[in-house]
Design an enzyme around this catalytic site. Structure first.
Site, PDB file in Angstrom:
ATOM      1  N   ARG A   1       0.844  -1.214   0.000  1.00  0.00           N
ATOM      2  CA  ARG A   1       0.000   0.000   0.000  1.00  0.00           C
ATOM      3  C   ARG A   1       0.871   1.251   0.000  1.00  0.00           C
ATOM      4  O   ARG A   1       0.436   2.325  -0.386  1.00  0.00           O
ATOM      5  CB  ARG A   1      -0.984  -0.012   1.188  1.00  0.00           C
ATOM      6  CG  ARG A   1      -1.834   1.225   1.290  1.00  0.00           C
ATOM      7  CD  ARG A   1      -3.246   0.987   1.869  1.00  0.00           C
ATOM      8  NE  ARG A   1      -3.286   0.065   2.965  1.00  0.00           N
ATOM      9  CZ  ARG A   1      -2.994   0.376   4.241  1.00  0.00           C
ATOM     10  NH1 ARG A   1      -2.672   1.599   4.560  1.00  0.00           N
ATOM     11  NH2 ARG A   1      -3.069  -0.539   5.172  1.00  0.00           N
TER      12      ARG A   1
ATOM     13  N   LYS B   1      -5.847   6.727 -19.498  1.00  0.00           N
ATOM     14  CA  LYS B   1      -6.008   7.287 -20.843  1.00  0.00           C
ATOM     15  C   LYS B   1      -4.704   7.148 -21.637  1.00  0.00           C
ATOM     16  O   LYS B   1      -4.231   6.053 -21.823  1.00  0.00           O
ATOM     17  CB  LYS B   1      -6.482   8.735 -20.707  1.00  0.00           C
ATOM     18  CG  LYS B   1      -7.630   8.908 -19.708  1.00  0.00           C
ATOM     19  CD  LYS B   1      -8.914   8.220 -20.175  1.00  0.00           C
ATOM     20  CE  LYS B   1      -9.896   7.887 -19.073  1.00  0.00           C
ATOM     21  NZ  LYS B   1     -10.209   8.885 -18.108  1.00  0.00           N
TER      22      LYS B   1
ATOM     23  N   ASP C   1      -5.188  19.161 -14.022  1.00  0.00           N
ATOM     24  CA  ASP C   1      -5.437  17.823 -14.554  1.00  0.00           C
ATOM     25  C   ASP C   1      -4.929  17.812 -15.993  1.00  0.00           C
ATOM     26  O   ASP C   1      -5.488  18.479 -16.868  1.00  0.00           O
ATOM     27  CB  ASP C   1      -6.940  17.519 -14.475  1.00  0.00           C
ATOM     28  CG  ASP C   1      -7.269  16.099 -14.912  1.00  0.00           C
ATOM     29  OD1 ASP C   1      -6.561  15.561 -15.784  1.00  0.00           O
ATOM     30  OD2 ASP C   1      -8.256  15.532 -14.396  1.00  0.00           O
TER      31      ASP C   1
ATOM     32  N   TYR D   1     -14.477  17.201 -15.373  1.00  0.00           N
ATOM     33  CA  TYR D   1     -14.926  15.815 -15.620  1.00  0.00           C
ATOM     34  C   TYR D   1     -16.005  15.466 -14.586  1.00  0.00           C
ATOM     35  O   TYR D   1     -15.911  15.862 -13.418  1.00  0.00           O
ATOM     36  CB  TYR D   1     -13.712  14.876 -15.538  1.00  0.00           C
ATOM     37  CG  TYR D   1     -14.101  13.446 -15.312  1.00  0.00           C
ATOM     38  CD1 TYR D   1     -14.941  12.793 -16.209  1.00  0.00           C
ATOM     39  CD2 TYR D   1     -13.675  12.755 -14.183  1.00  0.00           C
ATOM     40  CE1 TYR D   1     -15.342  11.489 -15.979  1.00  0.00           C
ATOM     41  CE2 TYR D   1     -14.065  11.443 -13.957  1.00  0.00           C
ATOM     42  CZ  TYR D   1     -14.910  10.822 -14.854  1.00  0.00           C
ATOM     43  OH  TYR D   1     -15.307   9.536 -14.614  1.00  0.00           O
TER      44      TYR D   1
HETATM   45  O1  7XF Z   1     -10.487   7.407 -12.315  1.00  0.00           O
HETATM   46  P1  7XF Z   1     -10.181   7.517 -13.760  1.00  0.00           P
HETATM   47  O2  7XF Z   1      -8.888   6.879 -14.153  1.00  0.00           O
HETATM   48  O3  7XF Z   1     -11.348   7.112 -14.625  1.00  0.00           O
HETATM   49  O4  7XF Z   1      -9.898   9.092 -14.068  1.00  0.00           O
HETATM   50  C1  7XF Z   1     -10.762  10.111 -13.705  1.00  0.00           C
HETATM   51  C2  7XF Z   1     -10.564  11.257 -14.649  1.00  0.00           C
HETATM   52  C3  7XF Z   1      -9.861  12.359 -14.205  1.00  0.00           C
HETATM   53  N1  7XF Z   1      -9.651  13.428 -14.997  1.00  0.00           N
HETATM   54  C4  7XF Z   1     -10.101  13.434 -16.260  1.00  0.00           C
HETATM   55  C5  7XF Z   1      -9.850  14.637 -17.107  1.00  0.00           C
HETATM   56  C6  7XF Z   1     -10.792  12.350 -16.759  1.00  0.00           C
HETATM   57  O5  7XF Z   1     -11.234  12.401 -18.027  1.00  0.00           O
HETATM   58  C7  7XF Z   1     -11.041  11.230 -15.940  1.00  0.00           C
HETATM   59  C8  7XF Z   1     -11.787  10.044 -16.420  1.00  0.00           C
HETATM   60  N2  7XF Z   1     -12.572  10.280 -17.537  1.00  0.00           N
HETATM   61  C9  7XF Z   1     -13.218   9.216 -18.296  1.00  0.00           C
HETATM   62  C10 7XF Z   1     -13.909   9.889 -19.485  1.00  0.00           C
HETATM   63  O6  7XF Z   1     -14.078  11.125 -19.471  1.00  0.00           O
HETATM   64  O7  7XF Z   1     -14.240   9.188 -20.425  1.00  0.00           O
HETATM   65  C11 7XF Z   1     -14.094   8.384 -17.405  1.00  0.00           C
HETATM   66  C12 7XF Z   1     -15.146   7.591 -18.013  1.00  0.00           C
HETATM   67  S1  7XF Z   1     -16.702   7.762 -17.094  1.00  0.00           S
END
Ligand code: 7XF
Length: 405
Positions: free
Chosen positions: A58, A208, A183, A111
């Site tokens: 952890r 991503k 971000d 987001y």
């Molecule tokens: O916890 P994750 O790895 O899904 O990341 C959260 C997150 C944080 N910042 C940005 C700018 C994000 O786009 C995301 C996740 N976004 C995906 C999307 O927009 O498609 C999640 C799918 S619901």
């Protein structure tokens, strides 16, 4: 490694010496939850931070340390923390920094789950959340106070592609108690490095572009060593427990090796797709930082090395026409997430940003008819051909002819 070594080379080599691992090209995967001590004293010293012995996964593993050093290097930060998701990175960082009575100033567009975390999570613990249009830095100047502990923005913002002038914001936050957190998910450090522009912390959904193949969920926080230590030993260890898995560490280390090659092609494909969409009669709006008529084109040129792989756009008509357009696609997949090899399309108002109410969507500048395209690595002619046949079918089905004006 020589400090002039280029990004691409560092993404492949930084922090790893194969000679120390029997010449193994890739580092071992540490499939372990715990690390045995030679004796009680060594264990006690490890818990006191008086030696570097690993303790329990952890808190980190050797391959996690390698991944974190590499990401810190690529983003230009002192230290990094890998987490089990992007939300794990964001929540671990925020919980470590704020306390009841503090304020967070966040950009208007976020987001969906980040918005939900602030709005439905932190707010109920007595933290004030103020949304502010940070595309105009004067707005921040007017409201920042000694209660503000975090100023937070995505650039480009998910899903509407609004850009934030990171350097201008940092000029304001640097003389305050507030940490500027950016971000950087949409860009990856290959296209944009907010810490070099003055940001205090960068967060990522590594799900991503960093992973790049849609086969994992992970995140990062990058910044100064002291803050990162607090986020690891408090935010992550005690508050969220958002621990990255051994397998995902290995997959991201692999993903980073091709990040630059993939990003170049994502950007090249996206530029061609954006131009195609922009010229199409049935497409009413295209938001892509590489198009000269993009409202913040000059800012994009200033702070992004290339224009990225994400496009937001609207087809003429209403929510129903947009949905039908998506349904007509044959190769392009209707899916959330982004930055994968596959081209993905989704409808933010009913998917990634469905955590906002109808009213909140309007307040946060997320059009209910907006579509979001993550341009993949297929041959760009095939991507455009699929969009083209879907637009043709749409026009037949709805008898839509020309865009107004
Ligand atoms: O916890 P994750 O790895 O899904 O990341 C959260 C997150 C944080 N910042 C940005 C700018 C994000 O786009 C995301 C996740 N976004 C995906 C999307 O927009 O498609 C999640 C799918 S619901």
């Amino acid at each position: 490694m020589n400090k002039n070594t280029k990004f691409q080379t560092r993404a492949i080599h930084h922090g790893y010496d194969a000679k120390q691992f029997h010449g193994s090209l890739n580092p071992p995967i540490y499939m372990t939850s715990t690390f045995a001590f030679d004796n009680v004293q060594q264990g006690a010293d490890a818990f006191e931070g008086e030696n570097n012995h690993y303790i329990y996964s952890r808190l980190g593993t050797p391959s996690q340390s390698l991944l974190e050093q590499r990401m810190a290097n690529l983003e230009g930060g002192e230290a990094a923390l890998a987490t089990a998701s992007g939300m794990g990175a964001i929540t671990s960082a925020f919980w470590s920094i704020v306390a009841p009575g503090d304020e967070i100033i966040a950009d208007t567009t976020l987001y969906g789950c980040t918005f939900s975390f602030l709005e439905h999570g932190l707010k109920k613990f007595g933290i004030t959340i103020t949304y502010c249009d940070l595309t105009d830095v004067e707005n921040l100047k007017n409201i920042i106070s000694d209660k503000t502990k975090i100023v937070y923005a995505e650039s480009p913002a998910n899903p509407n592609m609004r850009l934030i002038d990171i350097q201008a914001l940092a000029d304001i936050t640097q003389d305050t108690d507030a940490k500027l957190i950016i971000d950087n998910t949409y860009c990856s450090p290959y296209l944009q490095r907010p810490i070099e522009m003055g940001a205090d912390l960068v967060v990522h959904s590594a799900t991503k572009y960093l992973g790049g193949h849609g086969d994992l969920i992970a995140g990062f926080v990058i910044g100064d060593a002291e803050t990162l230590e607090t986020i690891r030993y408090y935010g992550l260890k005690d508050m969220t427990g958002s621990v990255i898995s051994a397998m995902d560490i290995a997959l991201i280390l692999r993903g980073l090796k091709t990040l630059h090659v993939r990003m170049d092609r994502h950007c090249e494909n996206a530029m061609k797709v954006a131009k195609y969409l922009d010229a199409h009669d049935l497409v009413s709006k295209v938001y892509y930082p590489g198009l000269p008529d993009f409202e913040q084109y000059d800012l994009a040129q200033k702070q992004m090395d290339q224009s990225g792989g994400m496009i937001a756009f609207e087809v003429i008509g209403d929510r129903e026409t947009g949905a039908e357009f998506i349904n007509q696609l044959q190769m392009i997949l209707c899916a959330v997430s982004l930055g994968d090899t596959e081209t993905l399309i989704q409808h933010p108002a009913s998917m990634t940003h469905s955590t906002y109410t109808e009213e909140e969507l309007a307040e946060h500048l997320i059009s209910p008819t907006l579509l979001r395209l993550s341009v993949g690595l297929e041959d760009v002619d095939d991507i455009i051909a699929d969009l083209d046949q879907a637009l043709n079918n749409l026009s037949l089905k709805f008898n839509i002819l020309k865009k107004a004006g």
